[in-house]
Enzyme design. Structure first.
Site, PDB file in Angstrom:
ATOM      1  N   TYR A  41       1.031  -0.945  -0.336  1.00 24.52           N
ATOM      2  CA  TYR A  41      -0.632  -0.030  -0.283  1.00 24.52           C
ATOM      3  C   TYR A  41       0.748   1.305   0.066  1.00 24.52           C
ATOM      4  CZ  TYR A  41      -4.075  -2.186   0.444  1.00 24.52           C
ATOM      5  OH  TYR A  41      -5.432  -3.747   0.307  1.00 24.52           O
ATOM      6  N   LYS A  84       2.716 -14.426   5.762  1.00 27.87           N
ATOM      7  CA  LYS A  84       2.421 -15.582   4.342  1.00 27.87           C
ATOM      8  C   LYS A  84       3.927 -15.363   4.332  1.00 27.87           C
ATOM      9  CE  LYS A  84       2.065 -18.036   1.139  1.00 27.87           C
ATOM     10  NZ  LYS A  84       0.468 -19.134   2.037  1.00 27.87           N
ATOM     11  N   ASP A 121      -3.157 -18.126   4.468  1.00 22.12           N
ATOM     12  CA  ASP A 121      -3.898 -18.494   3.697  1.00 22.12           C
ATOM     13  C   ASP A 121      -4.753 -20.006   4.691  1.00 22.12           C
ATOM     14  OD1 ASP A 121      -1.236 -19.433   3.178  1.00 22.12           O
ATOM     15  OD2 ASP A 121      -2.474 -21.214   2.379  1.00 22.12           O
ATOM     16  N   ASP A 129      -6.871  -6.701   4.568  1.00 20.39           N
ATOM     17  CA  ASP A 129      -7.420  -6.079   4.201  1.00 20.39           C
ATOM     18  C   ASP A 129      -8.297  -6.893   3.953  1.00 20.39           C
ATOM     19  OD1 ASP A 129      -9.182  -4.519   2.475  1.00 20.39           O
ATOM     20  OD2 ASP A 129      -7.430  -3.365   0.827  1.00 20.39           O
TER      21      ASP A 129
END
Length: 467
Positions: free
Chosen positions: A159, A231, A331, A355
């Site tokens: 971002y 992640k 995930d 998000d």
């Protein structure tokens, strides 16, 4: 400062901060942006709810002095400026504010007004509570299991907007520099000649202040756990570093109040089998221990020894009363927040993960239309509470949409200000209106026997059920 277009209300006073604590007068001035599109209807309904809650909670001893500031389409039409400097300065000077949804300008310049405000005020925490209100239509079997708060890092990750567009001169320059300076990394790209490039910065400072805020908030609010969602199995030096730095600040600054998940295994093993050796404990903690290389086995033994060293402060079950610090892959978390929602409490994560997660969780409890949010700097005290949905221009000025996102963002704002009584009344009113099946169209079409209300009428219903 002196304002040209913003009118500072007479009789109000500024919120300030001293020694890290907000100083909120009984007559605070609160800047607000009504928002674009449906924002106008939503704000009119919401502000009546806010004023009613304060009046009912404090009997006239406290009152908000609302101060309109401008951003988005209204600001552009009035001043030919999407985000006037006065608006930013007002949020800086008065510390706490609230806003409706804003249009993202089309074309060059500001990518997002929301992102611009967060950056200019360094609002590094995007805080998103997600909980279920009885009676709200949900696509999952047990939405009542969802009671989570997301601390999303607000200033870094992708971002930051550092991108090099394919075909641009900057892209060509960057690619040439990249190829010459880092040939091995350049070779990892499958199609470098047609690739756009984005850069993902994740800093130690940015991570630590986000995690510090999440842990302190969790302790202050007696939450059960903080989960670092990342992640790091793929992006080892950015998302993986986020996880490692998060554990670091937890152990360094909150050692006597927290316990990590792996430490609970080590301590629990000793409690169930007091004579367990370090190596036997290591095998229980790490099932693949015997297949590891000697240096990796030594790392696990060292971890066990460090965990056992906590025995005086954490042993004999004392750790069970402490804030649990753990982590999970992004995930996996997206799956488990659905099928094992009760395992998640407070989530600290990077910008993009947050998000995805916040909107996915909102869907479980009724949708983004009632999802509140806040952007906060817990050091300076600056905070802007906001609707988390878009402007929905096709419904603008129809008095139709659900004002719940802004209403509940105001509830968050009152809690942040220390006005818990007013916040409790808003929750009571929202729960009562929904339980009575007096709702706006988004819920009415999914409920049996519901009464369809306009946006303004739903505000009335919330106020009615405060009593």
């Amino acid at each position: 400062m002196a304002y040209t277009n913003v009118k500072v209300p007479a009789g109000g006073a500024k919120i300030s901060i001293k020694d890290g604590k907000l100083q909120v007068p009984d007559n605070p001035i609160i800047p607000f942006v009504e928002g674009d599109g449906t924002g106008r209807d939503i704000w009119r309904a919401s502000v009546r709810v806010f004023d009613a809650a304060v009046q009912k909670a404090y009997g006239g001893k406290r009152k908000i002095h609302w101060m309109e500031v401008y951003a988005g389409e209204k600001a552009f039409k009035m001043f030919q400026n999407w985000l006037p400097d006065e608006t930013v300065e007002a949020f800086k000077e008065f510390l706490v504010g609230i806003k409706g949804p804003l249009t993202t300008p089309i074309g060059g310049g500001i990518r997002s007004l929301n992102v611009a405000l967060r950056k200019r005020l360094d609002l590094y925490v995007c805080q998103r509570p997600v909980r279920y209100y009885q009676g709200v239509p949900s696509p999952v079997k047990h939405p009542e299991y969802v009671d989570m708060v997301i601390f999303r890092e607000n200033t870094e990750d992708i971002y930051t907007g550092i991108e090099f567009q394919y075909g641009s001169e900057d892209n060509t320059k960057f690619m040439q520099l990249f190829k010459e300076t880092f040939p091995k990394e350049y070779a990892k790209m499958r199609f470098p000649d047609t690739a756009a490039i984005g850069i993902k910065p994740v800093s130690r400072e940015g991570t630590e202040r986000l995690v510090r805020a999440a842990i302190q908030w969790s302790l202050d609010n007696k939450r059960k756990s903080v989960n670092f969602v990342h992640k790091g199995n793929i992006m080892k030096f950015t998302e993986g570093a986020f996880k490692d730095w998060g554990y670091g600040v937890a152990k360094r600054e909150f050692r006597d109040k927290i316990v990590t998940e792996r430490e609970t295994w080590i301590l629990g093993n000793k409690e169930s089998k007091p004579d367990l050796t370090v190596e036997e404990n290591a095998r229980l903690v790490e099932p693949g221990y015997d297949m590891m290389a000697p240096d990796k086995q030594a790392e696990i033994r060292a971890e066990v020894e460090a965990g056992l060293a906590l025995w005086p402060t954490h042993g004999d079950g004392k750790w069970k009363k402490m804030l649990l610090i753990k982590d999970s892959i992004a995930d996996v978390s997206l799956q488990f927040t659905i099928i094992r929602a009760r395992d998640y409490d407070v989530i600290a994560t990077l910008n993009l993960n947050g998000d995805y997660l916040s909107d996915a969780l909102a869907a479980q409890v009724g949708g983004i239309g009632i999802a509140p949010g806040a952007n906060i700097n817990y050091v300076t005290g600056h905070a802007i509470f906001e609707a988390t949905h878009g402007t929905a221009p096709k419904y603008a000025d129809l008095d139709k949409v659900n004002p719940g996102s802004v209403i509940l963002s105001g509830e968050m704002m009152f809690r942040y200000m220390g006005w818990g009584e007013a916040a409790d009344l808003i929750v009571k009113g929202m729960e009562g209106a929904i339980a009575a099946k007096t709702v706006t169209y988004d819920f009415e079409r999914l409920m049996d026997g519901a009464t369809l209300l306009k946006c303004s009428e739903f505000g009335d219903a919330v106020i009615k059920h405060m009593d």
